[in-house]
Design an enzyme around this catalytic site. Structure first.
Site, PDB file in Angstrom:
ATOM      1  N   LYS A 106       0.858  -1.190   0.000  1.00 36.91           N
ATOM      2  CA  LYS A 106       0.000   0.000   0.000  1.00 36.91           C
ATOM      3  C   LYS A 106       0.890   1.235   0.000  1.00 36.91           C
ATOM      4  O   LYS A 106       1.760   1.376   0.860  1.00 36.91           O
ATOM      5  CB  LYS A 106      -0.890   0.025   1.238  1.00 36.91           C
ATOM      6  CG  LYS A 106      -2.082  -0.899   1.166  1.00 36.91           C
ATOM      7  CD  LYS A 106      -3.015  -0.599   2.322  1.00 36.91           C
ATOM      8  CE  LYS A 106      -4.179  -1.559   2.370  1.00 36.91           C
ATOM      9  NZ  LYS A 106      -5.065  -1.282   3.523  1.00 36.91           N
ATOM     10  N   LYS A 157       2.170  -9.981   9.367  1.00 35.47           N
ATOM     11  CA  LYS A 157       1.644  -9.188   8.253  1.00 35.47           C
ATOM     12  C   LYS A 157       1.865  -9.913   6.921  1.00 35.47           C
ATOM     13  O   LYS A 157       0.993  -9.924   6.053  1.00 35.47           O
ATOM     14  CB  LYS A 157       2.271  -7.793   8.227  1.00 35.47           C
ATOM     15  CG  LYS A 157       1.742  -6.976   7.057  1.00 35.47           C
ATOM     16  CD  LYS A 157       1.443  -5.553   7.339  1.00 35.47           C
ATOM     17  CE  LYS A 157       0.874  -4.872   6.098  1.00 35.47           C
ATOM     18  NZ  LYS A 157       0.798  -3.441   6.203  1.00 35.47           N
ATOM     19  N   ASN A 192      -6.895  -3.842   9.955  1.00 36.47           N
ATOM     20  CA  ASN A 192      -7.437  -2.533  10.343  1.00 36.47           C
ATOM     21  C   ASN A 192      -7.834  -2.452  11.808  1.00 36.47           C
ATOM     22  O   ASN A 192      -8.360  -1.436  12.254  1.00 36.47           O
ATOM     23  CB  ASN A 192      -8.646  -2.186   9.473  1.00 36.47           C
ATOM     24  CG  ASN A 192      -8.237  -1.841   8.058  1.00 36.47           C
ATOM     25  OD1 ASN A 192      -7.140  -1.327   7.838  1.00 36.47           O
ATOM     26  ND2 ASN A 192      -9.088  -2.155   7.101  1.00 36.47           N
ATOM     27  N   GLU A 244       1.705  -1.295  16.631  1.00 32.56           N
ATOM     28  CA  GLU A 244       1.424  -2.192  15.503  1.00 32.56           C
ATOM     29  C   GLU A 244       1.890  -3.621  15.836  1.00 32.56           C
ATOM     30  O   GLU A 244       1.299  -4.595  15.364  1.00 32.56           O
ATOM     31  CB  GLU A 244       2.096  -1.696  14.220  1.00 32.56           C
ATOM     32  CG  GLU A 244       1.661  -0.303  13.766  1.00 32.56           C
ATOM     33  CD  GLU A 244       0.267  -0.236  13.130  1.00 32.56           C
ATOM     34  OE1 GLU A 244      -0.431  -1.268  13.041  1.00 32.56           O
ATOM     35  OE2 GLU A 244      -0.119   0.884  12.728  1.00 32.56           O
TER      36      GLU A 244
HETATM   37  N1  LIG Z   1       1.560   1.508   3.673  1.00 30.23           N
HETATM   38  C1  LIG Z   1       1.097   0.922   4.746  1.00 30.23           C
HETATM   39  O1  LIG Z   1       0.623  -0.215   4.697  1.00 30.23           O
HETATM   40  C2  LIG Z   1       1.185   1.632   6.064  1.00 30.23           C
HETATM   41  C3  LIG Z   1       0.951   0.937   7.252  1.00 30.23           C
HETATM   42  C4  LIG Z   1       1.081   1.614   8.458  1.00 30.23           C
HETATM   43  C5  LIG Z   1       1.424   2.949   8.463  1.00 30.23           C
HETATM   44  N2  LIG Z   1       1.628   3.606   7.303  1.00 30.23           N
HETATM   45  C6  LIG Z   1       2.001   5.023   7.292  1.00 30.23           C
HETATM   46  O2  LIG Z   1       3.275   5.178   7.886  1.00 30.23           O
HETATM   47  C7  LIG Z   1       3.374   6.499   8.423  1.00 30.23           C
HETATM   48  C8  LIG Z   1       3.994   6.445   9.792  1.00 30.23           C
HETATM   49  O3  LIG Z   1       5.287   5.900   9.682  1.00 30.23           O
HETATM   50  P1  LIG Z   1       6.396   6.116  10.805  1.00 30.23           P
HETATM   51  O4  LIG Z   1       5.807   5.869  12.122  1.00 30.23           O
HETATM   52  O5  LIG Z   1       7.563   5.341  10.350  1.00 30.23           O
HETATM   53  O6  LIG Z   1       6.652   7.683  10.799  1.00 30.23           O
HETATM   54  P2  LIG Z   1       7.636   8.653  10.008  1.00 30.23           P
HETATM   55  O7  LIG Z   1       7.962   8.139   8.670  1.00 30.23           O
HETATM   56  O8  LIG Z   1       7.028  10.002  10.105  1.00 30.23           O
HETATM   57  O9  LIG Z   1       8.975   8.626  10.888  1.00 30.23           O
HETATM   58  C9  LIG Z   1       8.920   9.103  12.201  1.00 30.23           C
HETATM   59  C10 LIG Z   1      10.087  10.044  12.528  1.00 30.23           C
HETATM   60  O10 LIG Z   1      11.271   9.285  12.750  1.00 30.23           O
HETATM   61  C11 LIG Z   1      12.353   9.824  12.004  1.00 30.23           C
HETATM   62  N3  LIG Z   1      13.222   8.683  11.732  1.00 30.23           N
HETATM   63  C12 LIG Z   1      12.995   7.675  10.846  1.00 30.23           C
HETATM   64  N4  LIG Z   1      13.929   6.724  10.995  1.00 30.23           N
HETATM   65  C13 LIG Z   1      14.787   7.131  11.971  1.00 30.23           C
HETATM   66  C14 LIG Z   1      15.942   6.559  12.580  1.00 30.23           C
HETATM   67  N5  LIG Z   1      16.386   5.352  12.235  1.00 30.23           N
HETATM   68  N6  LIG Z   1      16.560   7.280  13.549  1.00 30.23           N
HETATM   69  C15 LIG Z   1      16.073   8.480  13.918  1.00 30.23           C
HETATM   70  N7  LIG Z   1      14.980   9.065  13.401  1.00 30.23           N
HETATM   71  C16 LIG Z   1      14.339   8.393  12.439  1.00 30.23           C
HETATM   72  C17 LIG Z   1      11.682  10.485  10.833  1.00 30.23           C
HETATM   73  O11 LIG Z   1      12.495  11.496  10.300  1.00 30.23           O
HETATM   74  C18 LIG Z   1      10.418  11.053  11.454  1.00 30.23           C
HETATM   75  O12 LIG Z   1      10.663  12.278  12.086  1.00 30.23           O
HETATM   76  C19 LIG Z   1       1.975   7.065   8.402  1.00 30.23           C
HETATM   77  O13 LIG Z   1       1.880   7.987   7.365  1.00 30.23           O
HETATM   78  C20 LIG Z   1       1.083   5.865   8.123  1.00 30.23           C
HETATM   79  O14 LIG Z   1      -0.088   6.221   7.421  1.00 30.23           O
HETATM   80  C21 LIG Z   1       1.518   2.971   6.108  1.00 30.23           C
END
Ligand SMILES: NC(=O)c1ccc[n+]([C@@H]2O[C@H](COP(=O)([O-])OP(=O)(O)OC[C@H]3O[C@@H](n4cnc5c(N)ncnc54)[C@H](O)[C@@H]3O)[C@@H](O)[C@H]2O)c1
Length: 280
Positions: A74, A154, A172, A116
């Protein structure tokens, strides 16, 4: 790209398409998405549409993107009206998850990702759920085991139902309320924090309608709390706004909204709900 959900929009995707062009990417090129879920979702989407689709590789660097966002194909971005309203199924050719990346991840992000992991335990891995009960410091010392198990849940679900025709919707769990709460908080809540609240609220509803026992609700709430995750909708949040956001959420169908409700640890059922106030 700038960090943060507020940048998961068409403007950033447009910036990506233009960068692909400027850097001479052609139909045989492969893009590598190095970052969290925001980077993966947008890079994957940009790749899915650039020159009618080019390959991409996911190198997730947050816990949440390792166990969830990078798997399943996705991709997409948000509109002001709701999250992930525009997107495509475009799986990466390869997912490389290395827990060494997590050493620099801020604790709040690690905790958010654990929501998650708990979700995957509830959906189909009671042993993983048990491991989550060990709390945050144990988790930090056992990230590889946790990530492998959570990814496996998953992968199993998406292999059975890649295009969310039926059982993939079990993923979900916590997300119908969770996405809405995340949106109404204007992203003050991290994705996983909102999903934790969503799971707790949806578990209570599941007990209310007689699907789950009270002990399941307590197990879910206490496990989330052990990981320092929230379980209550913030007091200042208006139910009317949350309900409005739930209705816009892409998972609605005509009259009712389909919820993935926990029945026991390891089992989730899909139920259509009309009365959303009753859920809250
Ligand atoms: N495609 C899918 O199936 C799916 C499933 C679940 C969530 N999502 C999406 O994922 C997003 C959330 O992802 P997330 O929680 O990874 O958030 P994100 O991508 O915003 O990352 C969170 C923060 O961590 C920082 N960061 C990333 N890796 C790092 C590291 N190794 N060290 C230090 N900082 C780091 C980033 O710069 C950011 O500030 C949402 O938009 C959600 O809708 C998509």
């Amino acid at each position: 790209m700038p960090a943060g959900e507020e940048h998961k929009n068409l403007e950033t995707v447009n910036y990506l398409w233009k960068s692909f062009l400027e850097n001479g990417l052609d139909r045989k090129s492969t893009v590598i998405a190095l970052g969290g879920g925001v980077i993966g979702d947008m890079t994957g989407f940009a790749a899915s549409t650039y020159m009618r689709g080019i390959d991409w590789i996911a190198v997730p660097t947050t816990l949440l993107s390792m166990v969830d966002a990078s798997l399943g194909g996705k991709t997409g971005f948000d509109l002001p009206e709701g999250k992930n309203l525009i997107g495509a199924f475009h799986p990466p050719k390869l997912v490389l998850a290395d827990v060494n990346f997590l050493k620099t991840l801020p604790e709040r992000e690690l905790i958010s990702g654990m929501a998650e992991v708990v979700k995957h335990g509830i959906i189909s891995d009671p042993e993983l759920f048990e491991l989550c009960k060990n709390g945050l410091s144990w988790v930090k010392d056992n990230l590889e085991a946790i990530v492998k198990r959570a990814m496996a849940v998953k992968i199993k679900v998406i292999e059975q139902d890649p295009y969310e025709k039926n059982m993939r919707a079990t993923l979900n769990l916590g997300h119908t309320v969770g996405h809405a709460v995340e949106l109404v908080s204007k992203f003050d809540l991290r994705h996983g924090e909102a999903i934790a609240i969503g799971m707790a609220v949806e578990a209570k509803y599941s007990a209310k309608v007689g699907l789950a026992s009270q002990s399941i609700v307590e197990a879910i709430e206490s496990t989330l709390k052990k990981l320092n995750l929230p379980v209550e909708i913030p007091n200042e949040m208006s139910h009317a706004e949350i309900i409005k956001a739930m209705r816009v959420d892409k998972k609605k169908n005509a009259k009712s909204i389909r919820f993935a409700l926990p029945v026991e640890i390891g089992k989730v059922e899909l139920i259509d709900v009309d009365d959303l106030e009753d859920v809250l």
